[in-house]
Design a protein around this motif. Structure first.
Motif, PDB file in Angstrom:
ATOM      1  N   ALA A 118      -1.593   1.859   5.286  1.00 14.42           N
ATOM      2  CA  ALA A 118      -0.209   2.288   5.480  1.00 14.42           C
ATOM      3  C   ALA A 118      -0.013   3.790   5.269  1.00 14.42           C
ATOM      4  O   ALA A 118       1.098   4.240   5.009  1.00 14.42           O
ATOM      5  CB  ALA A 118       0.683   1.504   4.528  1.00 14.42           C
ATOM      6  N   ASP A 119      -1.084   4.574   5.345  1.00 13.31           N
ATOM      7  CA  ASP A 119      -0.946   6.000   5.026  1.00 13.31           C
ATOM      8  C   ASP A 119      -1.288   6.911   6.199  1.00 13.31           C
ATOM      9  O   ASP A 119      -1.566   8.093   6.009  1.00 13.31           O
ATOM     10  CB  ASP A 119      -1.836   6.352   3.822  1.00 13.31           C
TER      11      ASP A 119
ATOM     12  N   ARG B 130     -12.428   1.921  -9.208  1.00 11.44           N
ATOM     13  CA  ARG B 130     -12.076   0.888  -8.223  1.00 11.44           C
ATOM     14  C   ARG B 130     -12.980   0.968  -7.000  1.00 11.44           C
ATOM     15  O   ARG B 130     -13.324  -0.045  -6.399  1.00 11.44           O
ATOM     16  CB  ARG B 130     -10.619   1.025  -7.808  1.00 11.44           C
TER      17      ARG B 130
ATOM     18  N   TYR C 203       0.522  -0.008  -1.548  1.00 11.04           N
ATOM     19  CA  TYR C 203       0.653   0.044  -3.008  1.00 11.04           C
ATOM     20  C   TYR C 203       1.194   1.417  -3.393  1.00 11.04           C
ATOM     21  O   TYR C 203       0.532   2.432  -3.154  1.00 11.04           O
ATOM     22  CB  TYR C 203      -0.724  -0.217  -3.638  1.00 11.04           C
TER      23      TYR C 203
ATOM     24  N   ASP D 113       1.713  -4.596  -2.557  1.00 13.02           N
ATOM     25  CA  ASP D 113       0.726  -5.079  -3.525  1.00 13.02           C
ATOM     26  C   ASP D 113       1.143  -4.712  -4.957  1.00 13.02           C
ATOM     27  O   ASP D 113       0.445  -3.978  -5.649  1.00 13.02           O
ATOM     28  CB  ASP D 113      -0.632  -4.460  -3.153  1.00 13.02           C
TER      29      ASP D 113
ATOM     30  N   HIS E  65      -6.359  -4.055  -2.651  1.00 15.95           N
ATOM     31  CA  HIS E  65      -6.286  -3.884  -1.212  1.00 15.95           C
ATOM     32  C   HIS E  65      -6.761  -5.112  -0.428  1.00 15.95           C
ATOM     33  O   HIS E  65      -6.074  -5.604   0.477  1.00 15.95           O
ATOM     34  CB  HIS E  65      -7.160  -2.655  -0.932  1.00 15.95           C
TER      35      HIS E  65
ATOM     36  N   THR F 128      -4.506   8.915  -2.880  1.00 13.36           N
ATOM     37  CA  THR F 128      -5.325   7.707  -2.781  1.00 13.36           C
ATOM     38  C   THR F 128      -5.100   6.793  -3.982  1.00 13.36           C
ATOM     39  O   THR F 128      -4.865   7.259  -5.090  1.00 13.36           O
ATOM     40  CB  THR F 128      -6.824   8.056  -2.659  1.00 13.36           C
ATOM     41  N   LYS F 129      -5.172   5.469  -3.725  1.00 13.50           N
ATOM     42  CA  LYS F 129      -4.976   4.508  -4.810  1.00 13.50           C
ATOM     43  C   LYS F 129      -6.327   4.040  -5.340  1.00 13.50           C
ATOM     44  O   LYS F 129      -6.400   3.159  -6.167  1.00 13.50           O
ATOM     45  CB  LYS F 129      -4.166   3.300  -4.311  1.00 13.50           C
TER      46      LYS F 129
ATOM     47  N   ARG G 270      -4.652  11.332   4.874  1.00 16.23           N
ATOM     48  CA  ARG G 270      -3.453  10.623   4.388  1.00 16.23           C
ATOM     49  C   ARG G 270      -2.265  11.584   4.455  1.00 16.23           C
ATOM     50  O   ARG G 270      -2.358  12.727   4.018  1.00 16.23           O
ATOM     51  CB  ARG G 270      -3.765  10.196   2.957  1.00 16.23           C
TER      52      ARG G 270
ATOM     53  N   GLU H 259       3.536   3.254  -2.010  1.00 17.05           N
ATOM     54  CA  GLU H 259       3.540   4.119  -0.825  1.00 17.05           C
ATOM     55  C   GLU H 259       4.965   4.551  -0.453  1.00 17.05           C
ATOM     56  O   GLU H 259       5.225   4.888   0.697  1.00 17.05           O
ATOM     57  CB  GLU H 259       2.900   3.406   0.376  1.00 17.05           C
TER      58      GLU H 259
ATOM     59  N   PRO I  77      -1.440  -3.303   4.033  1.00 21.35           N
ATOM     60  CA  PRO I  77      -1.201  -3.390   2.589  1.00 21.35           C
ATOM     61  C   PRO I  77      -0.607  -2.074   2.100  1.00 21.35           C
ATOM     62  O   PRO I  77      -0.946  -1.008   2.618  1.00 21.35           O
ATOM     63  CB  PRO I  77      -2.610  -3.580   2.013  1.00 21.35           C
TER      64      PRO I  77
ATOM     65  N   ASN J 175      -0.246  -6.038  -8.858  1.00 19.27           N
ATOM     66  CA  ASN J 175      -1.256  -5.396  -8.037  1.00 19.27           C
ATOM     67  C   ASN J 175      -2.544  -6.235  -8.027  1.00 19.27           C
ATOM     68  O   ASN J 175      -3.182  -6.410  -9.054  1.00 19.27           O
ATOM     69  CB  ASN J 175      -1.526  -3.983  -8.589  1.00 19.27           C
TER      70      ASN J 175
HETATM   71  N1  UDP Z   1      -3.734  -0.378  -1.372  1.00 20.56           N
HETATM   72  C1  UDP Z   1      -3.273  -1.622  -1.812  1.00 20.56           C
HETATM   73  N2  UDP Z   1      -3.602  -2.025  -3.077  1.00 20.56           N
HETATM   74  C2  UDP Z   1      -4.348  -1.274  -3.898  1.00 20.56           C
HETATM   75  C3  UDP Z   1      -4.865  -0.036  -3.432  1.00 20.56           C
HETATM   76  C4  UDP Z   1      -4.537   0.378  -2.157  1.00 20.56           C
HETATM   77  O1  UDP Z   1      -2.576  -2.324  -1.082  1.00 20.56           O
HETATM   78  O2  UDP Z   1      -4.592  -1.711  -5.021  1.00 20.56           O
HETATM   79  C5  UDP Z   1      -3.388   0.069   0.003  1.00 20.56           C
HETATM   80  C6  UDP Z   1      -2.828   1.492   0.091  1.00 20.56           C
HETATM   81  O3  UDP Z   1      -1.431   1.503  -0.083  1.00 20.56           O
HETATM   82  C7  UDP Z   1      -3.254   1.891   1.505  1.00 20.56           C
HETATM   83  C8  UDP Z   1      -4.577   1.163   1.679  1.00 20.56           C
HETATM   84  O4  UDP Z   1      -4.589   0.083   0.733  1.00 20.56           O
HETATM   85  O5  UDP Z   1      -2.346   1.413   2.485  1.00 20.56           O
HETATM   86  C9  UDP Z   1      -5.784   2.057   1.428  1.00 20.56           C
HETATM   87  O6  UDP Z   1      -5.659   2.688   0.173  1.00 20.56           O
HETATM   88  P1  UDP Z   1      -5.909   4.247  -0.049  1.00 20.56           P
HETATM   89  O7  UDP Z   1      -5.362   5.023   1.104  1.00 20.56           O
HETATM   90  O8  UDP Z   1      -5.386   4.600  -1.395  1.00 20.56           O
HETATM   91  O9  UDP Z   1      -7.497   4.286  -0.051  1.00 20.56           O
HETATM   92  P2  UDP Z   1      -8.462   5.400   0.582  1.00 20.56           P
HETATM   93  O10 UDP Z   1      -8.019   5.566   2.023  1.00 20.56           O
HETATM   94  O11 UDP Z   1      -8.249   6.621  -0.227  1.00 20.56           O
HETATM   95  O12 UDP Z   1      -9.830   4.811   0.452  1.00 20.56           O
END
Ligand code: UDP
Ligand code: MG
Length: 340
Positions: free
Chosen positions: A111-112, A227, A16, A51, A85, A221-222, A216, A18, A14, A82
């Motif tokens: 995807a990070d 959330r 968002y 997303d 995730h 972070t999203k 990352r 990125e 996924p 959106n």
């Molecule tokens: N992501 C998504 N939709 C959202 C939030 C996040 O598809 O509403 C994706 C984001 O692009 C990433 C993955 O979910 O590939 C994990 O998100 P993130 O790295 O922001 O979360 P963290 O690792 O900080 O918990």
């Protein structure tokens, strides 16, 4: 087996907003997967679920996809907005399952680069051994923000105490699984889906592989605090009824205890002839105690009610606006579609 007798491998990520790093992510995936494909056994497809990004995420994926070596196909699913995730992962999985066959493998990852694509061959090796579900478990990276580390630890601790489904500390949505698991997973009817819990709930033989999680690479972070909290509440309430019973238990017991204590105090006063302007402190105590207890219990009941409300509405988990595919197996542009 698929027509060309290679095993289909679907790698779902996924994304968002990125755009900053998605091209290097797709290139890195492409490299790992073409190495695997060159061994002649796998037919890999990368599925990027955009997303509802507001930046150039999809365009960047298309750019990178055109540069990938032969043998790796890329599909982009663009959601209409959106959806979050978990919904994005679901979209990718629903899409893949339609084309898969009984031999297919699936891998989901972020995807990070926090879920390193270089570990894919190890996951494939485990699946080749007949393991149905490979759960990647992150060693805590001390460079991650203390708040993230603490909140994540606290969530797994509470989940472990409240739910009968066991998920390892540090298990995220980085996993590989067989077609049998995928088919059962997409059949689960609930709408508010907490993948981490559901994959373990399914109960197929699972192994855990520990890995060092890098930070990352690009972008930020999203997941805002609200959330994260939403996901945590969704995870806990979908896997445990205990918050409800615990809350009701605490309230009933304490109400009973307070009544007994109060009765005891009245009796004591009566026999010792204690007299004063009675009533005021007791009244305040009771009012505030019951006010607090009521509010707390209503909150918990309310959370479950909201969940029931959203399940009853049974709206689709996501809406897919457009599907594009690039590479050897597909090519061209498919029409958009609405999916559940
Ligand atoms: N992501 C998504 N939709 C959202 C939030 C996040 O598809 O509403 C994706 C984001 O692009 C990433 C993955 O979910 O590939 C994990 O998100 P993130 O790295 O922001 O979360 P963290 O690792 O900080 O918990
Ligand atoms: Mg991340």
């Amino acid at each position: 087996m698929s027509q060309d007798s290679k095993r289909p491998l679907y790698v779902i990520a996924p994304a968002y907003n990125e755009a900053e790093g998605i091209d290097s992510f797709v290139m890195a995936l492409g490299k790992v997967l073409s190495d695997e494909a060159s061994l002649g056994k796998l037919a890999p497809t990368i599925i990027i679920v955009d997303d509802g990004s507001k930046d150039q995420t999809s365009a960047k994926v298309a750019e990178a996809a055109r540069m990938l070596p032969q043998g790796v196909r890329v599909v982009t699913l663009r959601l209409s907005r959106n959806f979050g995730h978990q919904a994005a992962l679901q979209a990718g999985l629903d899409y893949a399952v339609q084309f898969a066959d009984v031999q297919s493998y699936y891998i989901t990852l972020d995807a990070d680069f926090e879920h390193p694509p270089t570990l894919i061959p190890e996951i494939v090796r485990q699946l080749d051994l007949g393991i149905h579900h490979v759960q990647m478990v992150r060693h805590e990276n001390l460079q991650r923000k203390p708040f993230k580390r603490l909140s994540s630890w606290l969530f797994y601790w509470i989940f472990d105490k409240l739910s009968q489904t066991v998920i390892p500390v540090g298990a995220a949505d980085f996993r590989g699984f067989s077609n049998q698991v995928a088919v059962q997973f997409v059949k689960l009817p609930e709408h508010d889906r907490f993948h981490r819990g559901l994959f373990h709930w399914l109960g197929f033989p699972t192994i855990e592989i520990r890995y060092e999680s890098p930070l990352r690479r690009r972008g930020k972070t999203k997941f805002s605090i609200s959330r994260m909290l939403e996901l945590a509440v969704s995870g806990l309430t979908s896997f445990s009824e205990r918050p409800l019973t615990i809350m009701l238990g605490i309230i009933t017991t304490s109400a009973f205890a307070v009544c007994l204590l109060y009765l005891g105090w009245e009796v004591f006063r009566y026999f010792h002839g204690i007299r004063f302007v009675v009533g005021w402190p007791t009244m305040i105590f009771f009012i505030s105690f019951w006010g607090g207890a009521n509010a707390a219990s209503q909150l918990v009941v309310g959370v479950y009610l909201t969940r029931m409300f959203s399940e009853i509405k049974a709206r689709p988990v996501y809406i897919c606006q457009e599907i594009s595919s690039f590479g050897t197996a597909g090519g061209g542009r498919d029409k958009g579609g609405v999916s559940e």
